[in-house]
Design a protein around this motif. Structure first.
Motif, mmCIF file in Angstrom:
data_model
loop_
_atom_site.group_PDB
_atom_site.id
_atom_site.type_symbol
_atom_site.label_atom_id
_atom_site.label_comp_id
_atom_site.label_asym_id
_atom_site.label_seq_id
_atom_site.Cartn_x
_atom_site.Cartn_y
_atom_site.Cartn_z
ATOM 1 N N ASP A 1 0.822 -1.188 0.107
ATOM 2 C CA ASP A 1 -0.059 0.050 0.143
ATOM 3 C C ASP A 1 0.934 1.212 0.046
ATOM 4 O O ASP A 1 0.556 2.304 -0.642
ATOM 5 C CB ASP A 1 -0.970 -0.069 1.180
ATOM 6 C CG ASP A 1 -1.910 -0.988 1.102
ATOM 7 O OD1 ASP A 1 -2.143 -1.469 -0.051
ATOM 8 O OD2 ASP A 1 -2.711 -1.312 2.279
ATOM 9 N N ALA B 1 -5.857 2.537 2.671
ATOM 10 C CA ALA B 1 -6.191 2.355 1.361
ATOM 11 C C ALA B 1 -7.487 2.306 0.936
ATOM 12 O O ALA B 1 -7.673 2.818 -0.573
ATOM 13 C CB ALA B 1 -5.710 0.722 1.165
ATOM 14 N N GLN C 1 -1.590 6.216 6.786
ATOM 15 C CA GLN C 1 -0.315 5.182 6.408
ATOM 16 C C GLN C 1 0.837 5.883 6.948
ATOM 17 O O GLN C 1 1.462 4.764 7.437
ATOM 18 C CB GLN C 1 -0.321 5.576 4.703
ATOM 19 C CG GLN C 1 -1.334 5.104 3.816
ATOM 20 C CD GLN C 1 -0.720 4.891 2.635
ATOM 21 O OE1 GLN C 1 -0.348 5.929 2.031
ATOM 22 N NE2 GLN C 1 -1.340 3.963 1.684
ATOM 23 N N PHE D 1 -5.109 -0.080 -4.820
ATOM 24 C CA PHE D 1 -5.802 0.445 -3.722
ATOM 25 C C PHE D 1 -6.969 -0.529 -3.165
ATOM 26 O O PHE D 1 -6.823 -0.860 -2.142
ATOM 27 C CB PHE D 1 -5.895 1.971 -3.564
ATOM 28 C CG PHE D 1 -4.891 2.730 -3.797
ATOM 29 C CD1 PHE D 1 -3.759 3.084 -2.883
ATOM 30 C CD2 PHE D 1 -4.595 3.412 -5.060
ATOM 31 C CE1 PHE D 1 -2.607 3.619 -3.190
ATOM 32 C CE2 PHE D 1 -3.771 4.453 -5.345
ATOM 33 C CZ PHE D 1 -2.429 4.369 -4.382
ATOM 34 N N GLY E 1 -4.904 -3.488 -2.074
ATOM 35 C CA GLY E 1 -4.352 -3.350 -0.773
ATOM 36 C C GLY E 1 -5.184 -3.534 0.470
ATOM 37 O O GLY E 1 -4.953 -4.181 1.217
#
Length: 462
Positions: free
Chosen positions: A21, A91, A118, A185, A188
Motif C-alpha cells: 500500500d 487504502a 499510512q 488500492f 491493498g
C-alpha cells in the motif's frame, strides 16, 4: 523451529501488505498526479504528490511513539494488528477519493488524510516488525530471519510493480489516468483484511513473554527510552544513509528512469520489477552472512559503496537508453545497499532491552526516515526543477558518508543476548523501582573499533 518460521511468515506477510500500500502510492503517482491537482507541468504535479508522500513520513514519529509504546506495553502482536488496521483504512480512502474535477481540493484533502493514516501505521509497523522478527528467530539466526523484513517490503513493491505492468498492458493510458490507478488500492485494502485475520491469531514472541513486566512499569515510555539516548542516536545516524539510498533506488527509480533517462514508462517499470526481484533474493543471503561475520562488515561495505558509487551510477543511469544498461546499473546500486537493508532491522533491535525495544527502534528510526527517507524523492525533484539534478546524487553520497563514520565506530551487535537481564553500566546511578536499567553490552557503543567477544561477554565497565 516450526514455530519460529510460523512467526516469521505471519510477521513478513503483514509487512508485505503494509508496504504494498505504501509503495503503490509512489509507483502509481505518475498516473494519478493530475487527478487531484489543477493543470500544470508534469514535474509540478509530481512535486505535489511527492509532497503528500513526504507528509506521510512526518507522521511516522507519532506512529513510532504511539505504536512503539503499544508494542512494549501490550505486546508485539497488538502493535502489528493495529498497524495493518490503519493501513487498510488508508487504502480504502485513496481508492474512493474524489478527483479535482469532482470535488476540487476536497479530493486532495482525502488523499492527505489517507497519507497521514499510512504514515501513522508504517511508523509503528517497521519497529513492530523488526522487533518481532528479531525476537522470534532462533539464536545465531537473527540476521537471516530479520532479513525477511526487507524481503517482504520489497515483495510488496514487486507486487505493486507487477500489478502496474499488468494494468499497463491491459488498460489504455487514458483508462489508467482516469480510474485504473484505483485498482491497486482496492487490492491493498482486501489484502490488509486477510492479514488482519492472520495477525489476530499470531503468537507472541518468547522473548517478550519471558520479560519481567512487574519490574518494568515504565516500559515503552519516553522516560525509559531516555536511559538509552546513545542507542537512540545511533539508530538515527545509521539510518540516515541507508534510508536515502533505499528510497532513491526503489520508489524513486521508476520516475527517474522515466522523467530523466527518457525511458518509456513500461520499460522503466519493468527495469524496477526485475531489479527488485533479484534484490529480494539477496536479502536472506546477506542476512545469513552477517550471522557468520557480523553486522559491521556489511554496513561498512554498503556505506563505502554508496559514498563512492552513487554519483557515477546515477549519472550513467540518466544516459541509459535501453532496458539492459538500466537494469545492470540498477542492480549494481541495489547490491550495494543490500549491506544495509538485509540487517538494519536486527541491528537496531539488538541495541535495546526488551522493555523499550519496540519504542527504541520505532521513534528514532521514524524521525530519521521523516527527515531523510520521506524527503528523498521531493529533494530529487527539487534539484531537477532547479536544473541541477546532479546535486541530488551528491546529497545521497553525502548521507552515506555520514553513516559510514557511524558504522566505523559502532560496536558489533551480533552476539548480544536478547533475553539477558539488564544491569546498570559502571559509573551510572542504580535504576529505581519499576525501571529497566541500561544494558552493559552496549556501553561504549560508539567507541572506535568496539567489538563484542562471542566467547566472553564484556563485563560491566569494560
Amino acid at each position: 523451529m516450526g514455530q519460529h518460521w510460523k512467526k516469521i511468515w505471519v510477521g513478513s506477510a503483514g509487512n508485505m501488505v503494509e508496504w504494498f500500500d505504501w509503495f503503490v502510492y509512489a509507483s502509481f503517482a505518475t498516473y494519478f498526479a493530475g487527478a487531484f491537482f489543477p493543470s500544470g507541468d508534469d514535474t509540478a504535479k509530481l512535486m505535489n504528490t511527492a509532497g503528500l508522500f513526504a507528509v506521510g513520513f512526518f507522521m511516522r514519529p507519532l506512529g513510532g511513539w504511539l505504536l512503539g509504546r503499544v508494542g512494549d506495553r501490550r505486546g508485539r502482536k497488538a502493535a502489528l494488528t493495529m498497524t495493518v488496521t490503519l493501513m487498510s483504512a488508508s487504502a480504502v480512502l485513496i481508492a474512493v477519493a474524489p478527483t479535482y474535477a469532482v470535488a476540487g481540493y476536497g479530493g486532495a484533502a482525502v488523499l492527505l488524510v489517507a497519507r497521514l493514516l499510512q504514515g501513522l501505521s508504517v511508523g509503528g509497523e517497521y519497529a513492530a516488525s523488526a522487533t518481532y522478527l528479531t525476537e522470534a528467530s532462533a539464536p545465531g539466526r537473527r540476521g537471516f530471519a530479520s532479513s525477511f523484513q526487507y524481503v517482504s517490503m520489497t515483495a510488496g513493491q514487486i507486487l505493486g510493480l507487477g500489478l502496474q505492468i499488468i494494468l499497463q498492458r491491459t488498460l489504455t493510458s487514458g483508462e489508467l489516468h482516469s480510474w485504473g490507478w484505483r485498482i491497486p488500492f482496492v487490492v491493498g485494502a482486501l489484502g490488509a483484511a486477510v492479514i488482519f485475520y492472520l495477525r489476530r491469531n499470531m503468537l507472541e514472541t518468547e522473548v517478550y513473554d519471558a520479560a519481567d513486566t512487574t519490574r518494568q512499569q515504565d516500559r515503552g515510555t519516553i522516560r525509559a527510552l531516555l536511559r538509552h539516548k546513545r542507542e537512540a542516536f545511533l539508530v538515527m545516524a545509521l539510518t540516515m544513509g541507508g534510508t536515502v539510498a533505499y528510497y532513491t533506488y526503489t520508489t524513486y527509480l521508476t520516475k527517474y528512469l522515466s522523467n530523466s533517462a527518457g525511458l518509456p514508462k513500461q520499460t522503466a517499470t519493468l527495469v524496477s520489477f526485475c531489479a527488485l526481484l533479484i534484490f529480494a533474493c539477496l536479502q536472506p543471503l546477506a542476512g545469513a552472512l552477517s550471522d557468520r561475520i557480523g553486522r559491521r562488515p556489511l554496513l561498512i561495505t554498503f556505506a563505502v559503496g554508496s559514498t563512492f558509487l552513487t554519483v557515477p551510477i546515477m549519472t550513467l543511469l540518466r544516459r541509459a537508453g535501453s532496458f539492459w544498461p538500466a537494469l545492470g546499473l540498477s542492480l549494481l546500486a541495489l547490491v550495494v545497499i543490500t549491506g544495509y537493508t538485509s540487517i538494519n532491522a536486527c541491528v537496531k533491535a539488538e541495541l535495546f532491552p526488551t522493555g523499550v525495544r519496540s519504542l527504541g527502534v520505532a521513534l528514532p528510526y521514524a524521525i530519521a526516515n521523516a527527515l531523510f527517507g520521506g524527503t528523498a524523492e521531493y529533494v530529487a525533484l527539487w534539484f531537477k526543477k532547479a536544473g541541477v539534478e546532479s546535486g541530488f546524487y551528491w546529497y545521497v553520497a553525502g548521507c552515506a558518508a555520514v553513516s559510514l563514520i557511524v558504522y566505523l565506530t559502532m560496536r558489533e551487535t551480533r552476539d548480544i543476548d536478547l533475553t539477558a537481564p539488564a544491569s546498570a553500566p559502571a559509573g551510572t546511578q542504580p535504576a529505581g523501582p519499576g525501571t529497566e536499567p541500561a544494558r552493559p553490552a552496549l556501553e561504549g557503543i560508539c567507541e572506535p573499533g568496539g567489538t563484542t567477544n562471542p566467547a566472553k561477554p564484556s563485563p560491566p565497565g569494560a
